[in-house]
Structure formats: C-alpha cells, structure tokens
Design a protein around this motif. Sequence first.
Motif, PDB file in Angstrom:
ATOM      1  N   LEU A 235      11.917  -7.073   6.922  1.00 31.64           N
ATOM      2  CA  LEU A 235      10.619  -7.179   6.271  1.00 31.64           C
ATOM      3  C   LEU A 235       9.995  -5.798   6.213  1.00 31.64           C
ATOM      4  CD1 LEU A 235       8.264  -8.970   5.174  1.00 31.64           C
ATOM      5  CD2 LEU A 235       7.449  -9.119   7.543  1.00 31.64           C
ATOM      6  N   ALA A 236       9.497  -5.404   5.032  1.00 28.91           N
ATOM      7  CA  ALA A 236       8.808  -4.129   4.874  1.00 28.91           C
ATOM      8  C   ALA A 236       7.398  -4.379   4.349  1.00 28.91           C
ATOM      9  CB  ALA A 236       9.569  -3.216   3.917  1.00 28.91           C
ATOM     10  N   LEU A 237       6.430  -3.686   4.919  1.00 29.03           N
ATOM     11  CA  LEU A 237       5.034  -3.747   4.497  1.00 29.03           C
ATOM     12  C   LEU A 237       4.736  -2.440   3.774  1.00 29.03           C
ATOM     13  CD1 LEU A 237       3.682  -5.026   7.941  1.00 29.03           C
ATOM     14  CD2 LEU A 237       4.578  -6.390   6.030  1.00 29.03           C
ATOM     15  N   LEU A 238       4.543  -2.530   2.447  1.00 29.87           N
ATOM     16  CA  LEU A 238       4.514  -1.341   1.599  1.00 29.87           C
ATOM     17  C   LEU A 238       3.204  -1.234   0.820  1.00 29.87           C
ATOM     18  CD1 LEU A 238       8.140  -1.562   0.137  1.00 29.87           C
ATOM     19  CD2 LEU A 238       7.356  -0.166   2.071  1.00 29.87           C
ATOM     20  N   PRO A 239       2.582  -0.041   0.797  1.00 30.34           N
ATOM     21  CA  PRO A 239       1.320   0.139   0.056  1.00 30.34           C
ATOM     22  C   PRO A 239       1.546   0.206  -1.440  1.00 30.34           C
ATOM     23  CG  PRO A 239       2.015   2.212   1.045  1.00 30.34           C
ATOM     24  CD  PRO A 239       2.985   1.168   1.526  1.00 30.34           C
ATOM     25  N   ILE A 240       0.611  -0.403  -2.190  1.00 28.90           N
ATOM     26  CA  ILE A 240       0.715  -0.386  -3.654  1.00 28.90           C
ATOM     27  C   ILE A 240      -0.585   0.058  -4.322  1.00 28.90           C
ATOM     28  CG2 ILE A 240       2.452  -2.228  -3.634  1.00 28.90           C
ATOM     29  CD1 ILE A 240       0.216  -4.091  -4.797  1.00 28.90           C
ATOM     30  N   GLY A 241      -1.611   0.438  -3.559  1.00 26.39           N
ATOM     31  CA  GLY A 241      -2.915   0.739  -4.146  1.00 26.39           C
ATOM     32  C   GLY A 241      -3.360   2.164  -3.938  1.00 26.39           C
ATOM     33  N   ALA A 242      -4.509   2.516  -4.571  1.00 28.81           N
ATOM     34  CA  ALA A 242      -5.115   3.859  -4.522  1.00 28.81           C
ATOM     35  C   ALA A 242      -4.215   4.887  -5.192  1.00 28.81           C
ATOM     36  CB  ALA A 242      -5.455   4.256  -3.088  1.00 28.81           C
ATOM     37  N   TYR A 243      -3.827   4.613  -6.451  1.00 28.19           N
ATOM     38  CA  TYR A 243      -2.869   5.480  -7.144  1.00 28.19           C
ATOM     39  C   TYR A 243      -3.386   6.093  -8.442  1.00 28.19           C
ATOM     40  CZ  TYR A 243      -2.031   1.021  -9.623  1.00 28.19           C
ATOM     41  OH  TYR A 243      -2.174  -0.157 -10.315  1.00 28.19           O
ATOM     42  N   LYS A 244      -4.631   5.853  -8.807  1.00 33.96           N
ATOM     43  CA  LYS A 244      -5.169   6.464 -10.026  1.00 33.96           C
ATOM     44  C   LYS A 244      -6.343   7.375  -9.677  1.00 33.96           C
ATOM     45  CE  LYS A 244      -3.808   3.137 -13.578  1.00 33.96           C
ATOM     46  NZ  LYS A 244      -4.261   2.263 -14.674  1.00 33.96           N
ATOM     47  N   PRO A 245      -6.407   8.564 -10.344  1.00 38.04           N
ATOM     48  CA  PRO A 245      -5.492   9.080 -11.354  1.00 38.04           C
ATOM     49  C   PRO A 245      -4.179   9.575 -10.732  1.00 38.04           C
ATOM     50  CG  PRO A 245      -7.142  10.726 -10.881  1.00 38.04           C
ATOM     51  CD  PRO A 245      -7.532   9.501 -10.098  1.00 38.04           C
ATOM     52  N   GLN A 246      -3.102   9.410 -11.455  1.00 37.10           N
ATOM     53  CA  GLN A 246      -1.785   9.759 -10.942  1.00 37.10           C
ATOM     54  C   GLN A 246      -1.651  11.241 -10.625  1.00 37.10           C
ATOM     55  OE1 GLN A 246       1.682   7.499 -10.895  1.00 37.10           O
ATOM     56  NE2 GLN A 246      -0.146   7.010  -9.719  1.00 37.10           N
ATOM     57  N   TRP A 247      -2.252  12.116 -11.448  1.00 37.88           N
ATOM     58  CA  TRP A 247      -2.096  13.551 -11.213  1.00 37.88           C
ATOM     59  C   TRP A 247      -2.663  13.947  -9.846  1.00 37.88           C
ATOM     60  CZ3 TRP A 247      -6.093  16.793 -10.060  1.00 37.88           C
ATOM     61  CH2 TRP A 247      -7.389  16.386 -10.414  1.00 37.88           C
ATOM     62  N   PHE A 248      -3.648  13.196  -9.382  1.00 38.58           N
ATOM     63  CA  PHE A 248      -4.292  13.516  -8.113  1.00 38.58           C
ATOM     64  C   PHE A 248      -3.688  12.754  -6.939  1.00 38.58           C
ATOM     65  CE2 PHE A 248      -7.600  13.167  -4.885  1.00 38.58           C
ATOM     66  CZ  PHE A 248      -8.051  14.477  -4.797  1.00 38.58           C
ATOM     67  N   MET A 249      -3.327  11.502  -7.162  1.00 37.83           N
ATOM     68  CA  MET A 249      -2.956  10.611  -6.066  1.00 37.83           C
ATOM     69  C   MET A 249      -1.464  10.527  -5.774  1.00 37.83           C
ATOM     70  SD  MET A 249      -5.647   9.273  -4.712  1.00 37.83           S
ATOM     71  CE  MET A 249      -7.376   8.950  -5.018  1.00 37.83           C
ATOM     72  N   ARG A 250      -0.611  10.846  -6.732  1.00 36.83           N
ATOM     73  CA  ARG A 250       0.772  10.406  -6.653  1.00 36.83           C
ATOM     74  C   ARG A 250       1.537  10.926  -5.441  1.00 36.83           C
ATOM     75  NH1 ARG A 250       4.795   8.819 -11.436  1.00 36.83           N
ATOM     76  NH2 ARG A 250       6.216   7.679 -10.085  1.00 36.83           N
ATOM     77  N   PHE A 251       1.307  12.151  -5.035  1.00 33.89           N
ATOM     78  CA  PHE A 251       2.100  12.700  -3.941  1.00 33.89           C
ATOM     79  C   PHE A 251       1.837  11.973  -2.625  1.00 33.89           C
ATOM     80  CE2 PHE A 251       3.034  15.651  -0.474  1.00 33.89           C
ATOM     81  CZ  PHE A 251       4.323  16.037  -0.803  1.00 33.89           C
ATOM     82  N   HIS A 252       0.615  11.487  -2.438  1.00 29.62           N
ATOM     83  CA  HIS A 252       0.224  10.896  -1.157  1.00 29.62           C
ATOM     84  C   HIS A 252       0.058   9.380  -1.184  1.00 29.62           C
ATOM     85  CE1 HIS A 252      -1.250  15.158  -0.661  1.00 29.62           C
ATOM     86  NE2 HIS A 252      -0.423  15.011   0.349  1.00 29.62           N
ATOM     87  N   HIS A 253       0.023   8.765  -2.363  1.00 24.79           N
ATOM     88  CA  HIS A 253      -0.114   7.313  -2.474  1.00 24.79           C
ATOM     89  C   HIS A 253       0.898   6.782  -3.481  1.00 24.79           C
ATOM     90  CE1 HIS A 253      -4.619   7.324  -1.123  1.00 24.79           C
ATOM     91  NE2 HIS A 253      -3.792   7.245  -0.086  1.00 24.79           N
ATOM     92  N   MET A 254       1.601   5.725  -3.112  1.00 28.39           N
ATOM     93  CA  MET A 254       2.548   5.113  -4.050  1.00 28.39           C
ATOM     94  C   MET A 254       1.815   4.225  -5.049  1.00 28.39           C
ATOM     95  SD  MET A 254       5.993   4.146  -1.925  1.00 28.39           S
ATOM     96  CE  MET A 254       5.288   2.898  -0.851  1.00 28.39           C
ATOM     97  N   GLY A 267      16.464  -0.868   1.346  1.00 27.11           N
ATOM     98  CA  GLY A 267      17.356  -2.011   1.439  1.00 27.11           C
ATOM     99  C   GLY A 267      16.672  -3.202   2.076  1.00 27.11           C
ATOM    100  N   SER A 268      15.346  -3.283   1.912  1.00 32.03           N
ATOM    101  CA  SER A 268      14.568  -4.329   2.571  1.00 32.03           C
ATOM    102  C   SER A 268      14.957  -5.715   2.061  1.00 32.03           C
ATOM    103  CB  SER A 268      13.070  -4.093   2.323  1.00 32.03           C
ATOM    104  OG  SER A 268      12.298  -5.121   2.898  1.00 32.03           O
ATOM    105  N   ASN A 269      15.141  -6.639   2.984  1.00 31.66           N
ATOM    106  CA  ASN A 269      15.421  -8.012   2.588  1.00 31.66           C
ATOM    107  C   ASN A 269      14.233  -8.634   1.883  1.00 31.66           C
ATOM    108  OD1 ASN A 269      17.024 -10.524   2.611  1.00 31.66           O
ATOM    109  ND2 ASN A 269      15.437 -11.240   4.016  1.00 31.66           N
ATOM    110  N   ARG A 270      13.030  -8.290   2.363  1.00 32.40           N
ATOM    111  CA  ARG A 270      11.814  -8.806   1.749  1.00 32.40           C
ATOM    112  C   ARG A 270      10.688  -7.822   2.015  1.00 32.40           C
ATOM    113  NH1 ARG A 270       9.486 -15.017   2.239  1.00 32.40           N
ATOM    114  NH2 ARG A 270       7.930 -14.821   0.567  1.00 32.40           N
ATOM    115  N   SER A 271       9.808  -7.632   1.039  1.00 28.42           N
ATOM    116  CA  SER A 271       8.677  -6.723   1.189  1.00 28.42           C
ATOM    117  C   SER A 271       7.385  -7.432   0.813  1.00 28.42           C
ATOM    118  CB  SER A 271       8.852  -5.469   0.325  1.00 28.42           C
ATOM    119  OG  SER A 271       9.968  -4.710   0.762  1.00 28.42           O
TER     120      SER A 271
END
Length: 318
Positions: A235-254, A267-271
């Motif tokens: 099981l993986a717990l993965l961040p998906i938020g705080a990504y706009k604007p991309q030019w500013f956020m992308r390196f530090h937020h997915m 290779g996570s079985n479930r996220s």
Amino acid sequence: MSETYKTSDHYNGKTFLNPGQNDLKSFWQVLKWKMTNARVEWPKNVPIKNFPLRMLAPDEKVSATWINHSTFLLQFPGLNVLTDPVYSERTSPFTFAGPKRVKEPGIPLDILPKIDVVVISHNHYDHLDLETIKKLDAKFHPLFLVALGDERLLLKEGIQNVKAMDWWEEVRVKDLRFIFAPSQHWSARSLWDKNESLWGSFMMDSGATKVYFAGDTGYGKHFLDVKSRLGAPDLALLPIGAYKPQWFMRFHHMNPEDAVKAHIDLGSNRSIAMHYGTFQMADEGIDEPERDLKLAREQYKISEDKFGILEQGQGLSY
C-alpha cells in the motif's frame, strides 16, 4: 542550527538538499506567483460523511483510514501509527491567517485509538503541526519519528520521546520496521531557517505487509530507489494536490499524473491519494486533483482499485 549532522549527498554541513538538484524558489519567483496566479476559489466549508471508526480485525494485516490532508491512521497488529497529524484550523504560524481547513478531520482527535508511533515527514506547517503534536503527546505519549533537525522543535516544547532520522535509517517498534527514505522537497518554518532540517518518506514493514507514506514530494528517481532498496509496497499513500501553477510547484509537489508514475515506479499493489481537499495550498480547484487523477489513470491504464481515493474518515483493510 547548532547541531552538526554527518555530511552526505543531501547535507553539505550547513543545510540539507536534494542530491544533484537545486530548485528552491527565490523571493521574486514567489512574488511572481502571487501576482500572476489564477487561483480557483474553494468553498468555505464542505461537510464530510460520518464513517464508523474502523478497527483492525484479527485476520487483517493493516488498516488505513484517511483523516485529512496527509494524516492517516494506520493500524497494524498491536501497533497504531499516525502520519503527519494535523488537527489545527490553519496550516500557518498564525491563528488568524494562512490556509484554513474546509473539511473537518475524518476522525476526531478525542476518539482516536491509542497511538503508539507518529511519523512526521518534514517541518512545513501542513505536516508538522505543533499544537496537534502536543495534544497527542499529552494523551498518548507516542514515539515521534521525525526528520533530522525537527527534533529541536519538539524538544523545545517539552516532548521527549523523539527520534530524529536520516535517509535510509531504520527504527524498529515491536514487530514493525520504520525506514526513513528520500523524497524530493524542502523545509522551512520561517524566512530564516530554509533547509536547516531534512525531509523524507517512510516505509513501514511488518514482515507481513509494507506500507509506504510518501510525505510531501515532487516526482523523482527516489521512488525507483525505494523499490530497489526496500521492495514494492503493498500500500502506498501518495500526494496528488498543490500542483498549480506547474512552473512553480512541480519540482516539490506531484500532480496526479506524477503520482500515477510514482505508483508504477514503486510497483505498489495499491495506492491511495492524499494531500488534497482539506487546505488550499495552491491554485487548483478543490475537485481538480480527483478529476486529474481519473484522467491519469486512464492514460496509464491503471484501475481505480489500484489507485483510488478515500473520503475523509473512510478506511480500507488488507
């Protein structure tokens, strides 16, 4: 910073860094973002559903309940863990300004089961919430596992049961191994302490199951490194938020597509998605991360069962 840590590819003797990378934003870049942003306004308050508190059954290996933002209750046999616990109204040094919650925590603090270990990925206010930490310490006196440098914050508040960890360092509590692993991020609590403490992720390995908590991170090769060194998580717990604007956020937020790529790399079985929908940390709308995650799953042919979302207070078990 009075402490001296061992120099490495991520510590130069004065500050921590992302190996081979340097993408810290300048004051002028921050100002550019604030002056040119296209911020989508969030609602002031969003009611949440009331889910019964999920407890680990005798035949289950782990139960994960999303409380809010990056806070999960993880129940392993004989051991309960909280990740980056935040119960405050704002993720800010101030009580009157800064990102304010729009959803209440999915599990109220006063009905949490006994907490044995708290893992904290780094010192940003939406991950290291001192008021919440003090309440947890008073109620449960758990072991706090923190990144190098963050032990100072807790010790200053009189919290003694603290262990600071470097990347790839391991701590065992009962039958559960906690390995602090890399992430791609940065740290600061003010204008004067940038990168004086480390950041990272945690792999929790009970022998029967592995749970990976990504903390806060941009997309990078560290996900492949984690899989290579520690194995693929169940099981993986993965961040998906705080990504706009991309030019500013992308390196530090997915963004959600980055998170799907991280899911594949691990290779996570479930996220499960996190780091969205509670506090507005960037410019995207409150529902954009979920919509973009759906599009990314379709693009990479990942089913919703393999990378899904939970509502705050909702859990799942293995």
